[in-house]
Design an enzyme around this catalytic site. Structure first.
Site, PDB file in Angstrom:
ATOM      1  N   GLU A 111     -13.978  -2.637  -1.897  1.00 40.14           N
ATOM      2  CA  GLU A 111     -14.201  -2.820  -0.459  1.00 40.14           C
ATOM      3  C   GLU A 111     -15.581  -2.333  -0.027  1.00 40.14           C
ATOM      4  O   GLU A 111     -15.968  -1.197  -0.306  1.00 40.14           O
ATOM      5  CB  GLU A 111     -13.123  -2.088   0.352  1.00 40.14           C
ATOM      6  CG  GLU A 111     -13.295  -2.284   1.858  1.00 40.14           C
ATOM      7  CD  GLU A 111     -12.100  -1.851   2.676  1.00 40.14           C
ATOM      8  OE1 GLU A 111     -12.172  -1.965   3.920  1.00 40.14           O
ATOM      9  OE2 GLU A 111     -11.093  -1.406   2.087  1.00 40.14           O
ATOM     10  N   GLU A 152      -5.453   4.054  -3.347  1.00 39.69           N
ATOM     11  CA  GLU A 152      -6.890   4.251  -3.212  1.00 39.69           C
ATOM     12  C   GLU A 152      -7.347   5.410  -4.103  1.00 39.69           C
ATOM     13  O   GLU A 152      -6.637   6.403  -4.254  1.00 39.69           O
ATOM     14  CB  GLU A 152      -7.253   4.556  -1.758  1.00 39.69           C
ATOM     15  CG  GLU A 152      -6.972   3.409  -0.801  1.00 39.69           C
ATOM     16  CD  GLU A 152      -7.380   3.735   0.632  1.00 39.69           C
ATOM     17  OE1 GLU A 152      -8.030   4.781   0.852  1.00 39.69           O
ATOM     18  OE2 GLU A 152      -7.046   2.943   1.532  1.00 39.69           O
ATOM     19  N   ASP A 175       0.837  -1.199   0.000  1.00 39.12           N
ATOM     20  CA  ASP A 175       0.000   0.000   0.000  1.00 39.12           C
ATOM     21  C   ASP A 175       0.871   1.249   0.000  1.00 39.12           C
ATOM     22  O   ASP A 175       1.825   1.348   0.779  1.00 39.12           O
ATOM     23  CB  ASP A 175      -0.877   0.040   1.257  1.00 39.12           C
ATOM     24  CG  ASP A 175      -2.242  -0.574   1.041  1.00 39.12           C
ATOM     25  OD1 ASP A 175      -2.775  -0.474  -0.080  1.00 39.12           O
ATOM     26  OD2 ASP A 175      -2.789  -1.150   2.002  1.00 39.12           O
ATOM     27  N   LYS A 187      -0.139  -0.287  -4.340  1.00 43.83           N
ATOM     28  CA  LYS A 187      -1.599  -0.139  -4.354  1.00 43.83           C
ATOM     29  C   LYS A 187      -1.971   1.275  -3.933  1.00 43.83           C
ATOM     30  O   LYS A 187      -1.371   1.830  -3.011  1.00 43.83           O
ATOM     31  CB  LYS A 187      -2.280  -1.153  -3.431  1.00 43.83           C
ATOM     32  CG  LYS A 187      -3.822  -1.082  -3.507  1.00 43.83           C
ATOM     33  CD  LYS A 187      -4.475  -2.266  -2.809  1.00 43.83           C
ATOM     34  CE  LYS A 187      -4.531  -2.098  -1.302  1.00 43.83           C
ATOM     35  NZ  LYS A 187      -5.410  -0.968  -0.878  1.00 43.83           N
TER      36      LYS A 187
END
Length: 277
Positions: free
Chosen positions: A195, A128, A96, A126
């Site tokens: 998610e 968001e 992340d 990764k």
């Protein structure tokens, strides 16, 4: 990538994940933050190990994922990569990018992604976000760094939304999530985490993307599933979200083992002659 290992096994790559989606083979993903856990996960056949910013919660005890730094993430990632290398070297390792390591500008995001990739042998990063990070995803993938996306509930935006509720339940929000998923795919992402969104929406997104979807609280139609390792092992008695299946109750087991050790030390029962030199 040179991965010294004891038992050579085919390393999971972005191409392999695409093949798995095409063949309908589900993708298993779990988090890890340390050497020992990573060894076990790789040995057990986990396809992708995510060095999650959830380390901020389960490793460091923070209430959110926001406090963890890029250097702390790299520390965890180095340990995880060493653990995978010590076993079969099969699992892909994704890290992340922590809060504010990619949001300010594409240039800073690229610099930080490069720092992550150079300082340890992970396979991808990764990030968001949807359309707001699409240009950044393209910038990073254009230089050869694989990117996994993340949509739906985005823990780094907790203060914006104010809760960890299910996302994209209304029509417009659902439409926007689907649009964002397509934009992330077009930008070059090799997979996307979904998610806490409705199962029907996750099914639609999965059907419309050519890249794999990895669900967490998003139903069984996703191409793969991800959970936090501490949650499936029952290491937190108080945390029992609906989307987590517990495969062990290690909190109670560890508690019992430690209490027995303390009792044995206090009573003089440990060490025994057989445990002494």
């Amino acid at each position: 990538m040179n991965r010294g290992n004891q038992q050579k096994s085919a390393h999971v790559t972005t191409r392999r994940l695409l093949d798995m989606k095409e063949k309908g083979e589900k993708i298993s993903v779990l988090t890890a933050y340390d050497f020992t856990t990573a060894r076990i996960l790789d040995r057990a056949g986990v396809d992708v190990i995510l060095v999650g910013d959830s380390a901020s919660n389960v490793f460091s005890g923070h209430n959110t994922t926001l406090p963890i730094t890029i250097d702390e993430m790299i520390y965890h990632a180095k340990a995880v990569v060493r653990g995978v290398q010590a076993e079969t070297s099969r699992a892909m390792v994704v890290i992340d990018m922590p809060f504010m390591s990619y949001q300010l500008s594409s240039e800073e995001a690229l610099r930080n992604a490069g720092k992550i990739m150079k300082e340890h042998e992970c396979d991808a990063v990764k990030m968001e976000g949807g359309r707001i990070v699409a240009d950044t995803v393209k910038r990073i993938t254009d230089v050869g760094i694989p990117v996994m996306g993340h949509l739906g509930l985005m823990p780094q935006s907790i203060y914006k939304y104010g809760s960890y509720r299910v996302r994209a339940q209304e029509g417009r929000e659902a439409e926007q999530l689907l649009e964002d998923a397509k934009l992330i795919e077009q930008a070059g992402a090799f997979a996307v985490v979904l998610e806490k969104i409705p199962s029907k929406l996750a099914e639609e997104v999965t059907a419309q993307l050519t890249i794999p979807t990895i669900g967490i609280g998003a139903g069984s139609s996703c191409d793969g599933q991800v959970l936090v390792i501490n949650d499936i092992l029952g290491l937190n008695r108080e945390f029992r979200p609906r989307f987590v299946r517990r495969y062990a109750e290690l909190d109670a087991i560890i508690d019992g083992a430690v209490r027995q050790y303390v009792d044995d030390v206090k009573s003089g029962n440990f060490p025994s002659p057989d445990e002494s030199y």
